[in-house]
Design a protein around this motif. Structure first.
Motif, PDB file in Angstrom:
ATOM      1  N   ALA A  74       9.212   1.315  -6.772  1.00 31.20           N
ATOM      2  CA  ALA A  74       9.094   0.580  -5.514  1.00 31.20           C
ATOM      3  C   ALA A  74       9.775   1.305  -4.348  1.00 31.20           C
ATOM      4  CB  ALA A  74       9.726  -0.800  -5.686  1.00 31.20           C
ATOM      5  N   GLU A  75      10.948   1.879  -4.621  1.00 31.81           N
ATOM      6  CA  GLU A  75      11.732   2.500  -3.548  1.00 31.81           C
ATOM      7  C   GLU A  75      10.979   3.675  -2.932  1.00 31.81           C
ATOM      8  OE1 GLU A  75      12.687   1.629  -6.565  1.00 31.81           O
ATOM      9  OE2 GLU A  75      14.814   1.129  -6.657  1.00 31.81           O
ATOM     10  N   ARG A  76      10.340   4.472  -3.814  1.00 28.67           N
ATOM     11  CA  ARG A  76       9.612   5.626  -3.281  1.00 28.67           C
ATOM     12  C   ARG A  76       8.328   5.198  -2.592  1.00 28.67           C
ATOM     13  NH1 ARG A  76       9.670   9.580  -8.168  1.00 28.67           N
ATOM     14  NH2 ARG A  76      10.408   7.708  -9.239  1.00 28.67           N
ATOM     15  N   VAL A  77       7.675   4.164  -3.115  1.00 25.47           N
ATOM     16  CA  VAL A  77       6.491   3.647  -2.411  1.00 25.47           C
ATOM     17  C   VAL A  77       6.904   3.267  -0.984  1.00 25.47           C
ATOM     18  CG1 VAL A  77       4.785   1.783  -2.334  1.00 25.47           C
ATOM     19  CG2 VAL A  77       5.327   2.875  -4.522  1.00 25.47           C
ATOM     20  N   ALA A  78       8.061   2.599  -0.851  1.00 26.90           N
ATOM     21  CA  ALA A  78       8.501   2.137   0.481  1.00 26.90           C
ATOM     22  C   ALA A  78       8.922   3.295   1.393  1.00 26.90           C
ATOM     23  CB  ALA A  78       9.650   1.132   0.327  1.00 26.90           C
ATOM     24  N   VAL A  79       9.785   4.190   0.902  1.00 28.90           N
ATOM     25  CA  VAL A  79      10.282   5.222   1.834  1.00 28.90           C
ATOM     26  C   VAL A  79       9.213   6.272   2.150  1.00 28.90           C
ATOM     27  CG1 VAL A  79      12.750   4.907   1.349  1.00 28.90           C
ATOM     28  CG2 VAL A  79      11.470   6.629   0.064  1.00 28.90           C
ATOM     29  N   PHE A  80       8.328   6.554   1.194  1.00 27.11           N
ATOM     30  CA  PHE A  80       7.247   7.508   1.500  1.00 27.11           C
ATOM     31  C   PHE A  80       6.279   6.889   2.512  1.00 27.11           C
ATOM     32  CE2 PHE A  80       7.620   9.785  -2.917  1.00 27.11           C
ATOM     33  CZ  PHE A  80       8.769  10.427  -2.485  1.00 27.11           C
ATOM     34  N   GLN A  81       6.061   5.606   2.355  1.00 27.93           N
ATOM     35  CA  GLN A  81       5.186   4.932   3.315  1.00 27.93           C
ATOM     36  C   GLN A  81       5.826   4.937   4.721  1.00 27.93           C
ATOM     37  OE1 GLN A  81       2.959   0.725   4.152  1.00 27.93           O
ATOM     38  NE2 GLN A  81       4.279   0.779   2.375  1.00 27.93           N
ATOM     39  N   ALA A  82       7.138   4.715   4.752  1.00 31.92           N
ATOM     40  CA  ALA A  82       7.851   4.756   6.048  1.00 31.92           C
ATOM     41  C   ALA A  82       7.707   6.150   6.669  1.00 31.92           C
ATOM     42  CB  ALA A  82       9.326   4.397   5.851  1.00 31.92           C
ATOM     43  N   GLY A  83       7.877   7.184   5.832  1.00 34.37           N
ATOM     44  CA  GLY A  83       7.762   8.555   6.335  1.00 34.37           C
ATOM     45  C   GLY A  83       6.361   8.865   6.834  1.00 34.37           C
ATOM     46  N   ALA A  84       5.358   8.291   6.158  1.00 33.50           N
ATOM     47  CA  ALA A  84       3.968   8.573   6.538  1.00 33.50           C
ATOM     48  C   ALA A  84       3.549   7.783   7.776  1.00 33.50           C
ATOM     49  CB  ALA A  84       3.042   8.243   5.365  1.00 33.50           C
ATOM     50  N   ARG A  85       3.999   6.546   7.862  1.00 35.00           N
ATOM     51  CA  ARG A  85       3.554   5.707   8.987  1.00 35.00           C
ATOM     52  C   ARG A  85       4.381   5.920  10.236  1.00 35.00           C
ATOM     53  NH1 ARG A  85       3.469  -0.267   7.386  1.00 35.00           N
ATOM     54  NH2 ARG A  85       2.826  -0.452   9.552  1.00 35.00           N
ATOM     55  N   PHE A  86       5.652   6.235  10.062  1.00 39.53           N
ATOM     56  CA  PHE A  86       6.547   6.393  11.223  1.00 39.53           C
ATOM     57  C   PHE A  86       7.333   7.693  11.092  1.00 39.53           C
ATOM     58  CE2 PHE A  86       5.948   1.834  10.426  1.00 39.53           C
ATOM     59  CZ  PHE A  86       5.354   1.458  11.619  1.00 39.53           C
ATOM     60  N   PRO A  87       6.645   8.811  11.193  1.00 37.80           N
ATOM     61  CA  PRO A  87       7.323  10.098  10.972  1.00 37.80           C
ATOM     62  C   PRO A  87       8.500  10.280  11.923  1.00 37.80           C
ATOM     63  CG  PRO A  87       4.947  10.398  11.331  1.00 37.80           C
ATOM     64  CD  PRO A  87       5.240   8.957  11.587  1.00 37.80           C
ATOM     65  N   GLY A  88       9.633  10.682  11.375  1.00 39.86           N
ATOM     66  CA  GLY A  88      10.804  10.984  12.202  1.00 39.86           C
ATOM     67  C   GLY A  88      11.608   9.771  12.630  1.00 39.86           C
ATOM     68  N   VAL A  89      11.151   8.557  12.325  1.00 38.71           N
ATOM     69  CA  VAL A  89      11.930   7.371  12.714  1.00 38.71           C
ATOM     70  C   VAL A  89      12.951   7.075  11.609  1.00 38.71           C
ATOM     71  CG1 VAL A  89      11.851   4.921  13.348  1.00 38.71           C
ATOM     72  CG2 VAL A  89       9.936   6.428  13.962  1.00 38.71           C
ATOM     73  N   PRO A  90      14.247   7.073  11.957  1.00 38.29           N
ATOM     74  CA  PRO A  90      15.267   6.885  10.921  1.00 38.29           C
ATOM     75  C   PRO A  90      15.149   5.540  10.187  1.00 38.29           C
ATOM     76  CG  PRO A  90      16.269   7.719  12.932  1.00 38.29           C
ATOM     77  CD  PRO A  90      14.844   7.371  13.271  1.00 38.29           C
ATOM     78  N   ILE A  91      15.506   5.577   8.919  1.00 39.21           N
ATOM     79  CA  ILE A  91      15.588   4.363   8.102  1.00 39.21           C
ATOM     80  C   ILE A  91      17.034   3.869   8.180  1.00 39.21           C
ATOM     81  CG2 ILE A  91      15.384   3.424   5.754  1.00 39.21           C
ATOM     82  CD1 ILE A  91      13.436   5.799   5.150  1.00 39.21           C
ATOM     83  N   ILE A  92      17.189   2.613   8.511  1.00 42.70           N
ATOM     84  CA  ILE A  92      18.545   2.057   8.640  1.00 42.70           C
ATOM     85  C   ILE A  92      19.033   1.488   7.300  1.00 42.70           C
ATOM     86  CG2 ILE A  92      19.981   0.352   9.863  1.00 42.70           C
ATOM     87  CD1 ILE A  92      18.828   2.518  11.692  1.00 42.70           C
ATOM     88  N   SER A  93      18.204   0.662   6.683  1.00 42.24           N
ATOM     89  CA  SER A  93      18.597  -0.009   5.436  1.00 42.24           C
ATOM     90  C   SER A  93      17.400  -0.137   4.528  1.00 42.24           C
ATOM     91  CB  SER A  93      19.102  -1.438   5.714  1.00 42.24           C
ATOM     92  OG  SER A  93      20.134  -1.465   6.652  1.00 42.24           O
ATOM     93  N   LEU A  94      17.702  -0.160   3.220  1.00 40.84           N
ATOM     94  CA  LEU A  94      16.668  -0.360   2.207  1.00 40.84           C
ATOM     95  C   LEU A  94      17.150  -1.469   1.276  1.00 40.84           C
ATOM     96  CD1 LEU A  94      14.004   0.787   0.875  1.00 40.84           C
ATOM     97  CD2 LEU A  94      15.522   2.153  -0.570  1.00 40.84           C
ATOM     98  N   ALA A  95      16.385  -2.549   1.202  1.00 37.92           N
ATOM     99  CA  ALA A  95      16.738  -3.656   0.300  1.00 37.92           C
ATOM    100  C   ALA A  95      15.868  -3.571  -0.943  1.00 37.92           C
ATOM    101  CB  ALA A  95      16.527  -4.997   1.000  1.00 37.92           C
ATOM    102  N   ILE A  96      16.467  -3.868  -2.091  1.00 42.09           N
ATOM    103  CA  ILE A  96      15.758  -3.748  -3.373  1.00 42.09           C
ATOM    104  C   ILE A  96      15.991  -5.013  -4.199  1.00 42.09           C
ATOM    105  CG2 ILE A  96      15.564  -2.412  -5.511  1.00 42.09           C
ATOM    106  CD1 ILE A  96      16.929  -0.073  -3.758  1.00 42.09           C
ATOM    107  N   SER A  97      14.884  -5.586  -4.643  1.00 45.73           N
ATOM    108  CA  SER A  97      14.943  -6.776  -5.495  1.00 45.73           C
ATOM    109  C   SER A  97      14.283  -6.409  -6.815  1.00 45.73           C
ATOM    110  CB  SER A  97      14.175  -7.891  -4.768  1.00 45.73           C
ATOM    111  OG  SER A  97      13.845  -8.930  -5.645  1.00 45.73           O
ATOM    112  N   ALA A  98      14.987  -6.585  -7.939  1.00 45.11           N
ATOM    113  CA  ALA A  98      14.470  -6.051  -9.204  1.00 45.11           C
ATOM    114  C   ALA A  98      14.799  -6.961 -10.369  1.00 45.11           C
ATOM    115  CB  ALA A  98      15.077  -4.671  -9.468  1.00 45.11           C
ATOM    116  N   GLY A  99      13.865  -7.061 -11.296  1.00 42.47           N
ATOM    117  CA  GLY A  99      14.151  -7.814 -12.512  1.00 42.47           C
ATOM    118  C   GLY A  99      12.919  -7.987 -13.366  1.00 42.47           C
TER     119      GLY A  99
END
Ligand code: THU
Length: 163
Positions: A74-99
């Motif tokens: 999930a984490e890579r799906v999210a951060v790669f998508q962020a990189g692809a959709r908003f190139p160069g825009v910093p990521i502030i926080s990443l929340a993860i819900s798992a179980g």
């Protein structure tokens, strides 16, 4: 010889309601994304939500495959998508819900090694910490100040250029 030490401090909250409003919202988005995980093989569902400096929230969930290594966390799906959709825009926080999909988990699950490395790539590039907010399917929440806190001596591009 000299001995060095890693010191990591993180916060433990008893539940989501103790968090700042923005973190609560982000974790809520991660747990909604978790419901959409495609995890028929492990039945372990993970949702991730990244908030960017421009206020955009990008989510991801784990996507499995009959050929197991072809799936993605999930984490890579999210951060790669962020990189692809908003190139160069910093990521502030990443929340993860798992179980597990079958029984509630009170224990936060921290990102796997591959995900730590992938998230750290962006932290190093942007020169600003990526906060990590972790929760199981319910229960306590861990707040980690930077992904590098979970990846001491992390490998980054400066090593590629050093002689
Ligand atoms: N998984 C994630 O999505 N994130 C992690 O950090 C750990 C594991 C997924 C991969 C796989 O679909 C399932 O959880 C069981 O390992």
């Amino acid at each position: 010889m000299e001995e060095q030490q890693f010191n990591v401090t993180y916060k433990v909250y008893q539940g989501r309601n103790e968090l700042d409003r923005e973190d609560q919202v982000l974790l809520e988005k991660a747990s909604i994304a978790r419901e959409g995980a495609y995890a028929p093989y492990s039945n372990f569902k993970v949702g991730a939500a990244a908030i960017l400096e421009n206020g955009e929230i990008v989510v991801g969930s784990n996507q499995e495959n009959a050929s197991f290594p072809s799936g993605l966390c999930a984490e890579r799906v999210a951060v790669f998508q962020a990189g692809a959709r908003f190139p160069g825009v910093p990521i502030i926080s990443l929340a993860i819900s798992a179980g597990s999909d079958t029984e509630p988990s009170n224990e936060p699950a921290a990102p796997c090694g591959n995900c730590r490395q992938s998230i750290y790539e962006y932290e190093h590039k942007q020169g600003k910490p990526i906060r990590v907010i972790l929760q199981g399917s319910q229960g306590p929440v861990y707040l980690i100040n930077a992904i590098s806190d979970l990846l001491p001596l992390g490998f980054n591009s400066s090593q590629l250029n050093s002689q």
